[in-house]
Design a protein around this motif. Structure first.
Motif, PDB file in Angstrom:
ATOM      1  N   ILE A   1       0.916  -1.097  -0.031  1.00 38.92           N
ATOM      2  CA  ILE A   1       0.089   0.039   0.049  1.00 38.92           C
ATOM      3  C   ILE A   1       0.910   1.288   0.067  1.00 38.92           C
ATOM      4  N   THR A   2       2.083   1.312   0.699  1.00 44.61           N
ATOM      5  CA  THR A   2       2.868   2.419   0.547  1.00 44.61           C
ATOM      6  C   THR A   2       3.621   2.691  -0.764  1.00 44.61           C
TER       7      THR A   2
ATOM      8  N   GLY B   1       2.827   5.821  -3.500  1.00 41.19           N
ATOM      9  CA  GLY B   1       3.959   6.717  -4.063  1.00 41.19           C
ATOM     10  C   GLY B   1       4.864   7.084  -2.937  1.00 41.19           C
ATOM     11  N   LEU B   2       4.941   6.288  -1.863  1.00 36.58           N
ATOM     12  CA  LEU B   2       5.771   6.828  -0.713  1.00 36.58           C
ATOM     13  C   LEU B   2       7.280   6.464  -0.937  1.00 36.58           C
TER      14      LEU B   2
ATOM     15  N   GLU C   1       5.392  -7.248  -7.193  1.00 38.29           N
ATOM     16  CA  GLU C   1       4.116  -6.319  -7.402  1.00 38.29           C
ATOM     17  C   GLU C   1       4.373  -5.076  -6.528  1.00 38.29           C
ATOM     18  N   ILE C   2       5.315  -5.023  -5.463  1.00 37.47           N
ATOM     19  CA  ILE C   2       5.494  -3.931  -4.921  1.00 37.47           C
ATOM     20  C   ILE C   2       6.238  -2.865  -5.744  1.00 37.47           C
TER      21      ILE C   2
ATOM     22  N   ALA D   1       4.316   2.466 -10.735  1.00 36.25           N
ATOM     23  CA  ALA D   1       3.264   3.320 -11.460  1.00 36.25           C
ATOM     24  C   ALA D   1       2.869   4.312 -10.823  1.00 36.25           C
ATOM     25  N   SER D   2       3.151   4.620  -9.582  1.00 37.54           N
ATOM     26  CA  SER D   2       2.725   5.893  -8.530  1.00 37.54           C
ATOM     27  C   SER D   2       3.860   6.784  -8.406  1.00 37.54           C
TER      28      SER D   2
END
Lengths: 335, 335, 335
Positions: A197-198, A202-203, A222-223, A229-230
């Motif tokens: 999720i981070t 885009g963190l 996946e991470i 992408a972000s």
């Protein structure tokens, strides 16, 4: 946003817009600005293959506060044991198949929550999330993941909400997911979901862990994809103290090594070299006014010192509270 | 009376006026003259370290009838085991500290009920009531005692209500708390709380027990102080039959000897000499139209004969019923 | 029909008119044409001596949807163990008598549900249904049977409702109750109750089982009497394939042999000769567009093949759904 009737199995199944809308709704609920009872007259089944304190309690209360009713099943304790493999001759110790359990519960309830930890015998098999995915496949109603072998999406959503509360904005914030010592190998669902999720948002994420405790390759893929992408960044560190220096969020968590699945003694032997992987006051002083986070339950003075956990920069209890709010937000949105 | 937001850990923490007001409210509830739902929309967590029939059921129903919702946790069965000691390195079998459990539950619920029996290894340590007191210390919401090592205040309040129902008035009534034989050493919370509340209300109390089963010195001090303050009387007897003669209330209960904590075999050996400490029809005939009382569960024909327990002067089922009413009265008053 | 305040222990205690009225109400509930909440403000206790998935869940939801509250007790797990024999010296491992449990619960709740499987040590003793009947005797409120040693009346009522849904009419329909192989001896409550209710309603029933697995003589007497009264027919077959040919309903179920009670190894040895007693596609093709029925849980590919259970003529999930509706109908009618 319309996510009605969708399963909630991983944050990776949802767009940033959908996840942001869920957190916005959770914040509104937390501020007591939401008083609807969309579950009035409806029931939610909670199926536990593993123990729970926060999850059971917060789900039962989430459903109640939305006007509904829960029925909780502890599989193996007071209920039948469940088979989840396909096309199997059920002549062993399993007395019912999840096909029947999911189909029957679908006739009784509006949604099914499932908690199923990994067996930790075989990493690749555990990462299939066969139990939770099996419930989702055979259920006619939405299934929500209360922590599977691979993911713990309610925790991740609560964590992201907590970071937003503490830091204001999410983008490019420096976050460290730090492995910590613990006497036993634990599941990887929380680090997987937190890293995912981070990355999705885009963190600037650093995963600090000894080499034996790297997350799985497919998970890292996946991470990394989500981060690319972000426009975020994912780094790896073998020195958790160095990684924490200057960070805004220190997310501590212990987990088991994927190559030790099936051999817990080897994992326990390996981790002895890392007994000093513990978040203490010195680590926290080196951060940029950083917050300590942990999903709980936590072993005091093993994973984190009393001083840090009880200190003013500890967000652990807030994360736990936010579990309630995000769960209400998700249930209200999918049901 | 305003006892909002107070813990309910022992009747000794409350004045006679407060306790009387609680029983008055319980009587009003029993008479169906109270129809408020002060817990509407709110939840109460019930944390059980030990088994329960009456307590779980009556608390769940008490909360429901006040409009609220319960969430029940069986510690060690389906949830994490809890550490309660301070400043401890949690590298053993305990996976969570009550600090976190209490703080997290405080974010979810309006009150926390805790049942934690003594471990019976060390009397002085058990009498600290570390688990229940720990929950009270770290919780931000009221904690109610569902039977701790030292006290069982809901039982005591229900017992006092039952005596008032049966005898009309409380003052100076002749009451016997009689030890009874039982194959195993049991906790002392019920005799402690019964002796304390009858002393607080000025009854004429005789504690009948073999010398090995005297209540603890500190407990007796508290009982004697309460009795002195209320103008009551506390006597000790080694002959339960003599003590019961002419009494109005026979409160039978078995418990373990404080000097045997850590050595249950010695307790079991010692109690064999007292197998005849049983309430039978002859004992009851010697009373002044006395009532038989017991908190339940009770072993038939061991602690009391079938004839007495099933007889017209048995108040055991009324006591159990009154548990429901006093619990509602307390919850409605503190929340 | 007025069956207010009656126990629901066996369909044999009710007339066909009463049972038909219950199924009619269940059908109305299923069609969402019933919206009353007769249990508002009232609680029902569910006492489980044995594991449950469907029963616990469907009862909790039944009570909730009727406006009420449930409190569930797992005897032996988290509660006291219960003695049910009369006039006994309780110096063993049982800590409470069902007299007290039933009387106390009667003060708290509007009805008590009890699940108590047979111990399978002694057939004649198990067939007394001492636990469920004991609760009924000592309770002041109605007791409903959630599966006893002898009967499972909610299942039977749901089964009859399902047959009526599938076949339209009940009278003289050809129904087979077929024993099936299973690795362990199971209780006989389901076959007893299924045979009894189909006999009560005049169906043309064939019981197919190996000779070691005949139902008990007293049970057969009750079934035959019911069938005679209703103008039905009861036949016995040693060849389940032949029996199923041309039938409209194939009700598969495994159970233990009454002569093996107390000797499970002898039962396991005996049943090895009948490993082919399994409902498969060939059996179903031989029926008259027959429906496959099973009460669940079921072992796939042992009792029934995947193809039959997942096929279009499988009524197993419908039976499970109808449990909810008939339970609501019974509770609404007796309370």
């Amino acid at each position: 946003m319309n996510i009605k009737q969708r399963d909630f199995l991983s944050t990776g199944d949802f767009t940033n817009e959908e996840l942001t809308a869920l957190i916005d709704l959770a914040a509104k609920i937390k501020a007591r600005e939401y008083t609807e009872r969309p579950l009035a007259g409806r029931s939610v089944a909670l199926v536990f293959f593993n123990p729970s304190l926060r999850t059971r309690t917060s789900m039962e209360i989430a459903v109640y506060e939305l006007g509904g009713n829960t029925t909780s099943l502890d599989i193996g304790k007071g209920t039948w044991s469940l088979e989840y493999r396909e096309n199997v001759l059920m002549d062993g110790d399993k007395t019912e198949h999840i096909k029947e359990a999911a189909r029957v519960l679908s006739r009784y309830v509006a949604a099914i929550g499932v908690r199923a930890f990994p067996e930790m015998h075989n990493y690749a098999e555990d990462m299939q999330d066969a139990v939770v995915r099996g419930f989702a496949r055979y259920s006619d109603v939405p299934v929500v993941n209360l922590e599977s072998s691979r993911f713990h999406p309610f925790q991740a959503l609560a964590d992201l909400m907590t970071i937003r509360e503490k830091l204001g904005a999410l983008n490019h914030q420096r976050v460290v997911l730090s492995w910590a010592y613990h006497p036993k190998p634990l599941p990887m669902a929380v680090p997987n979901s937190f890293a995912l999720i981070t990355a999705q948002f885009g963190l600037d994420l650093t995963i600090a862990c000894p080499p034996e405790y790297d997350l799985g390759n497919e998970m890292m893929q996946e991470i990394n994809n989500a981060s690319a992408a972000s426009g975020g960044r994912v780094a790896l560190s073998r020195d958790y103290r160095k990684a924490c220096s200057g960070a805004k969020i220190i997310y501590a968590k212990s987990w088991g090594g994927k190559d030790f699945y099936g051999n817990p003694q080897a994992d326990i032997a390996a981790r002895q070299a890392y007994q000093d992987w513990r978040i203490d006051e010195a680590v926290m002083r080196s951060t940029d006014h950083g917050w300590f986070m942990h999903c709980l339950p936590v072993r005091r003075n093993v994973v984190v010192t009393d001083g840090v956990l009880d200190g003013e920069q500890s967000a652990a209890i807030d994360e736990a509270e936010n579990r309630l709010h995000v769960q209400k937000a998700v249930l209200a949105s999918i049901l």
